[in-house]
Design an enzyme around this catalytic site. Structure first.
Site, PDB file in Angstrom:
ATOM      1  N   GLU A  40       0.876  -1.168   0.000  1.00 34.83           N
ATOM      2  CA  GLU A  40       0.000   0.000   0.000  1.00 34.83           C
ATOM      3  C   GLU A  40       0.917   1.223   0.000  1.00 34.83           C
ATOM      4  OE1 GLU A  40      -1.811   3.318   0.981  1.00 34.83           O
ATOM      5  OE2 GLU A  40      -0.923   2.453   2.772  1.00 34.83           O
ATOM      6  N   PRO A  41       0.920   2.017  -1.075  1.00 37.66           N
ATOM      7  CA  PRO A  41       1.897   3.095  -1.205  1.00 37.66           C
ATOM      8  C   PRO A  41       1.675   4.295  -0.288  1.00 37.66           C
ATOM      9  CG  PRO A  41       0.419   3.114  -3.059  1.00 37.66           C
ATOM     10  CD  PRO A  41       0.069   1.898  -2.240  1.00 37.66           C
ATOM     11  N   GLY A  42       0.468   4.547   0.173  1.00 39.75           N
ATOM     12  CA  GLY A  42       0.161   5.591   1.153  1.00 39.75           C
ATOM     13  C   GLY A  42       0.885   6.900   0.976  1.00 39.75           C
ATOM     14  N   ARG A  43       1.835   7.140   1.868  1.00 38.81           N
ATOM     15  CA  ARG A  43       2.543   8.412   1.933  1.00 38.81           C
ATOM     16  C   ARG A  43       3.246   8.762   0.615  1.00 38.81           C
ATOM     17  NH1 ARG A  43       5.862   7.637   6.472  1.00 38.81           N
ATOM     18  NH2 ARG A  43       7.587   7.149   5.120  1.00 38.81           N
ATOM     19  N   TYR A  84      13.980  16.769  17.289  1.00 40.35           N
ATOM     20  CA  TYR A  84      14.756  15.788  16.534  1.00 40.35           C
ATOM     21  C   TYR A  84      15.699  16.396  15.510  1.00 40.35           C
ATOM     22  CZ  TYR A  84      10.734  13.221  18.281  1.00 40.35           C
ATOM     23  OH  TYR A  84       9.753  12.713  19.082  1.00 40.35           O
ATOM     24  N   CYS A 111       8.708  31.980  21.579  1.00 39.89           N
ATOM     25  CA  CYS A 111       9.768  32.636  22.360  1.00 39.89           C
ATOM     26  C   CYS A 111      10.606  31.661  23.182  1.00 39.89           C
ATOM     27  CB  CYS A 111       9.170  33.712  23.274  1.00 39.89           C
ATOM     28  SG  CYS A 111       8.401  35.053  22.373  1.00 39.89           S
ATOM     29  N   GLU A 112      10.868  30.512  22.613  1.00 41.28           N
ATOM     30  CA  GLU A 112      11.748  29.522  23.238  1.00 41.28           C
ATOM     31  C   GLU A 112      13.007  29.425  22.391  1.00 41.28           C
ATOM     32  OE1 GLU A 112      11.266  27.893  26.050  1.00 41.28           O
ATOM     33  OE2 GLU A 112       9.244  28.640  26.396  1.00 41.28           O
TER      34      GLU A 112
END
Length: 148
Positions: A40-43, A84, A111-112
């Site tokens: 199922e190719p999906g993405r 990540y 503001c991080e």
């Protein structure tokens, strides 16, 4: 599938060969009948369509250091660059044909110190109110965008 502009997708045959050769090898090893294989190719089919559109807010230039371009999103709707180090790409969707003008860092609204979507990307001259389309591998896999 292709995740970023600078890395073309490997040929589908590469994956198909690896999967089928492994199945054949392991079925032979364990004296099993070959299964019917359905992929199922999906993405692969839809992922390239996913882009988060942000509105450019404040632009802060620190001479000799960098220019920060803030957007109305950030780590609240795409935490992956902060957690990540996910690489993202961006374009100015309201001025796609504009020529590159310089390096900017696209930051979020939270503001991080880690709320950086893209560090040091070459972009056209950006103004408050412009719209940036950003995408990454992880943002294409998930559907957690708060609003566009």
């Amino acid at each position: 599938m292709r995740y970023t502009i600078d890395k073309p997708a490997p040929p589908v045959a590469t994956f198909a060969d690896k999967i089928t050769s492994t199945i054949i090898k392991e079925c032979t090893r364990f004296s099993l009948e070959l299964p019917k294989l359905i992929i199922e190719p999906g993405r692969e089919i839809v992922a390239q369509a996913g882009v988060a559109i942000y509105t450019i807010g404040v632009i802060k230039e620190i001479p000799g250091v960098r220019t920060y371009v803030s957007v109305d999103g950030g780590m609240g709707d795409n935490i992956c660059p902060a957690l990540y180090g996910e690489k993202m790409e961006a374009v100015l969707v309201n001025r796609m044909r504009a020529r590159d003008a310089g390096k900017v860092t696209i930051s979020g609204k939270f503001c991080e110190s880690g709320d950086i979507l893209i560090r040091d990307i070459i972009m056209p001259k950006i103004a408050s109110g412009d719209h940036s389309g950003c995408r990454s591998r992880r943002s294409l896999q998930h559907t957690g965008i708060n609003e566009l």
